[in-house]
Scaffold this active site. Structure first.
Site: not given
Ligand code: PEP
Ligand code: MG
Length: 559
Positions: A188, A295, A331, A430, A454, A464, A501
Site C-alpha cells: 500500500h 479506499r 469501497r 479479489e 489481492d 504481495r 481497480c
Molecule cells: C486489490 O486488491 O487489487 C485492490 C485494489 O485493493 P487493495 O490494493 O486496497 O487491497
Molecule cells: Mg484488495
C-alpha cells in the site's frame, strides 16, 4: 558518487537531500532532573508547540472534512491546557523532580484512568484523547517529529519500510521521493506513492547507509536507481531525463478532454483510485472520468479513534460534491492484513491476509459497518455514489451486507434524512472463490471491480508484501488472466459492468488484452490516466482480439 540499483515502483526523477524517517521511540526515558524550573519551561514550550500543531491539523481537517472533523483537534488543543492535567504535570516535575517526558506520560495515564472510570460515554471516550495529546507532547519533548519529517526543505525520504498508517500521516509537501529498504511494488505504500505522484524506489536493503543522511541524492523511480553525490555528468543526465518527463507530461496534457476510444471505436471508462478527499484534486487535474476506488480505510487510518458518522459523512460528501456528478465508487472499510489500526484492537493472527479482514470485520462488527453505511447513504444525496464491498468469497456475505444497506436506508427514511435511490452496490473480485462463482455473484450486485493485487496474491498463493518473492508474484500469470476473462464473461452475461481497480489496470502491456476481453472500466492512479488514454487511443482492438485472447490462455513463458 555511489550508485544503488533497486526496484522503481513510482516513476519520475527527484533530487534533494536524503532524510531518514524518524519513528517514535518505543521506550520512554525516565530520570531525575536537577533544574526543575527549566524542565518545567521545557514542558511549556512543548505544550505550546503541540497546540500549534493541533491548530494546523484542525484547519486541514476543516478543509478536507468540515467543521465537525476540525472540532476533534480543537478539543485536543483545549485538553493540552486543561488545568488538572497541567497541575499534575507541574507536581511531577517541580515536587518529584521527574523529567518532562515521564511527567506528561504519568499525568496523561492518571487522567485517562479517571475518564475511563466515568459513567458517561462521552467522558469515557476522552480517555483515548488524553493519551493521544500526551503522546504528542512526549514526541515533541523527545525530538520525534509528528509526520516523521523535521526539515525545512523538501527531502527524499528514506525508511526501512513505511506502514500505510505512517504514510498517510506524512507531510506530503516535504517529500520529493521515497527510498525504502523493504517493501514491494503492490504494497500500500507503493500504491500511495503512485497516487501522490511521488517517485519511489523500494528493496534497497542495507545499501542506503545512515551516514548518507543530508547528502544530495537523485532517485529515478522508472529505473530504480538511487545516486548519492552524483558526479556532474550523471546529474546532468538525470536532470535532462526529468525535463523530458515533464515535456512528455505536457504532451499528455493535450489529451485532456479527449475520449478514451480506440482507433476502431471501442470505448472504455478510465477512472481513478484515491485514498483521501485531497486526492480528488489530482483526479480532476488528470481528467479522470470518475473515481473507481476510494479506499475508505485511509480515513480510519488517519484517526486515533473510530471516525464518527458525521466525520465520515463530511469526507464522502466532499468527494462527491467535488466530483460534481461524476461517478464515485467508495469501497467500504478494508482493514486487516497490512492495514492495521490500533483502536480496532484486532487480535494478532498467524495469517492476517487470510484472517479477520475487510468485509469479514464489517459483518462481525455490524455497529462499525452501520455507521459507515449511514454516512455513505447520507452523502449519496450530493453526487453519484456507488458502494463496493471488499474481500468477498460467498454469496451470503453479499446478501447480508446488502440487507444492512436496506436497513440503513429504512432508518434514514424514517428519520427524514435524504439519500439517493440510485446508489449502485457492487463487489470487488479479489479472491479466486469470488472469481469462480462470479456467475452467481453477478445476480446479486450491480457491478464487479477486480482487485488484481489481492487476486494475484490469493491465486498464486504469493504474499504481495514480500519483495523477495518478486518473480513469483506475476499478475500476468495465465491463471490470473483466465479468471479475469471468466469474471468479465459472467458479468456481461448477467448485464452488469466490470472494471479493474488493482494496479494491473495501469499496465500498458495489457491494455489491448483488457480491451479485447471487454473490460468496461479501468481505475488507476491519477497520474496514469493520460498515458492510459493515449494507449487506448493508439489501439485497434479488431486486429488483435483473437490473438491476444489465445495468448492469454496459454502464455508458455508465464506458465
Ligand atoms: C486489490 O486488491 O487489487 C485492490 C485494489 O485493493 P487493495 O490494493 O486496497 O487491497
Ligand atoms: Mg484488495
Amino acid at each position: 558518487m555511489i550508485t544503488i540499483q533497486a526496484k522503481g515502483v513510482s516513476t519520475g526523477v527527484a533530487i534533494g537531500p536524503l532524510y531518514f524517517y524518524k519513528r517514535a521511540q518505543a521506550t520512554l526515558r525516565r530520570y531525575q532532573v536537577e533544574d526543575r524550573e527549566s524542565e518545567w519551561l521545557r514542558f511549556k514550550a512543548a505544550q505550546a508547540k503541540a497546540i500549534d500543531q493541533l491548530g494546523v491539523l484542525a484547519e486541514k481537517a476543516r478543509e478536507e472534512a468540515g467543521d465537525e472533523a476540525a472540532m476533534l483537534f480543537e478539543t485536543h488543543q483545549m485538553m493540552c491546557e486543561d488545568m488538572d492535567y497541567e497541575e499534575s504535570i507541574e507536581n511531577f516535575i517541580k515536587e518529584d523532580g521527574l523529567n518532562a517526558e515521564a511527567a506528561v506520560t504519568d499525568a496523561g495515564a492518571m487522567q485517562a484512568e479517571t475518564f475511563a472510570a466515568m459513567e458517561d460515554d462521552y467522558f469515557r471516550a476522552r480517555a483515548a484523547d488524553v493519551k493521544d495529546i500526551s503522546a504528542r507532547i512526549v514526541g515533541i519533548l523527545s525530538g520525534v517529529v509528528q509526520g516523521g519529517i523535521d526539515s525545512d526543505v523538501p527531502v527524499v525520504l528514506a525508511a526501512d519500510d513505511l506502514a500505510p498508517s505512517e504514510t498517510v500521516q506524512l507531510d506530503k509537501s516535504k517529500i520529493l521521493g521515497f527510498a525504502t529498504s523493504g517493501g514491494s511494488g503492490s504494497s500500500h505504500t507503493a500504491i500511495l506513492a503512485r497516487t501522490m505522484g511521488i517517485p519511489a524506489i523500494i528493496g534497497l536493503g542495507s545499501q542506503l547507509k545512515p551516514e548518507y543522511e543530508g547528502r544530495e541524492v537523485i532517485v529515478d523511480g522508472g529505473t530504480g536507481v538511487v545516486v548519492v553525490d552524483a558526479d556532474a555528468e550523471t546529474k546532468q543526465r538525470l536532470l535532462k531525463k526529468r525535463e523530458e518527463l515533464l515535456r512528455r507530461q505536457e504532451l499528455l496534457n493535450q489529451l485532456k478532454g479527449q475520449p478514451n476510444v480506440t482507433r476502431d471505436g471501442q470505448s472504455i471508462r478510465i477512472y481513478c483510485n484515491i485514498g483521501n478527499p485531497e486526492d480528488v484534486h489530482s483526479v480532476l487535474e488528470n481528467d479522470g472520468g470518475g473515481i473507481g476506488l476510494f479506499r475508505s480505510e485511509f480515513l480510519y487510518l488517519n484517526c486515533d479513534d473510530y471516525p464518527t458518522e458525521d466525520y465520515q459523512f463530511e469526507a464522502y460528501k466532499k468527494v462527491l460534491s467535488d466530483m460534481d456528478g461524476k461517478e464515485v465508487v467508495i469501497r467500504t472499510l478494508d482493514i486487516g492484513a497490512d492495514k492495521m489500526i490500533e483502536y480496532f484492537q484486532l487480535p494478532k493472527e498467524e495469517n492476517p491476509a487470510l484472517g479477520n479482514r475487510a468485509l469479514r470485520i464489517c459483518l462481525n462488527r455490524p455497529e462499525i459497518f452501520r455507521t459507515q453505511l449511514r454516512a455513505l447513504y447520507r452523502a449519496s444525496a450530493y453526487g453519484k455514489l456507488a458502494i463496493m464491498f471488499p474481500m468477498v468469497t460467498s454469496v451470503w456475505e453479499v446478501k447480508e451486507a446488502k440487507k444492512m444497506c436496506e436497513q440503513v436506508k429504512a432508518e434514514l427514511t424514517a428519520e427524514g434524512i435524504p439519500y439517493s435511490e440510485d446508489v449502485e452496490v457492487g463487489i470487488m473480485i479479489e479472491t479466486p472463490a469470488a472469481a469462480v462463482i462470479s456467475d452467481r455473484l453477478a445476480k446479486v450486485v450491480d457491478f464487479f471491480s477486480v482487485g488484481t493485487n489481492d487476486l494475484t496474491q490469493y491465486t498464486l498463493a504469493c504474499d504481495r508484501q514480500n519483495n523477495d518473492l518478486g518473480r513469483f508474484f506475476n499478475p500476468h500469470h495465465p491463471a490470473v488472466l483466465r479468471l479475469l476473462k471468466l469474471v468479465t464473461e459472467n458479468a456481461h452475461k448477467n448485464g452488469i459492468w466490470v472494471g479493474i481497480c488493482g494496479e494491473l489496470g495501469a499496465d500498458l502491456e495489457l491494455t489491448e488484452t483488457f480491451l479485447s476481453i471487454g473490460i468496461d472500466e479501468l481505475s488507476v492512479s491519477p497520474r496514469s490516466v493520460l498515458p492510459l488514454r493515449q494507449k487506448v487511443r493508439d489501439t485497434v482492438v479488431g486486429d488483435v482480439k483473437e490473438k491476444l485472447i489465445d495468448a492469454l490462455m496459454s502464455d508458455e513463458n508465464a506458465l
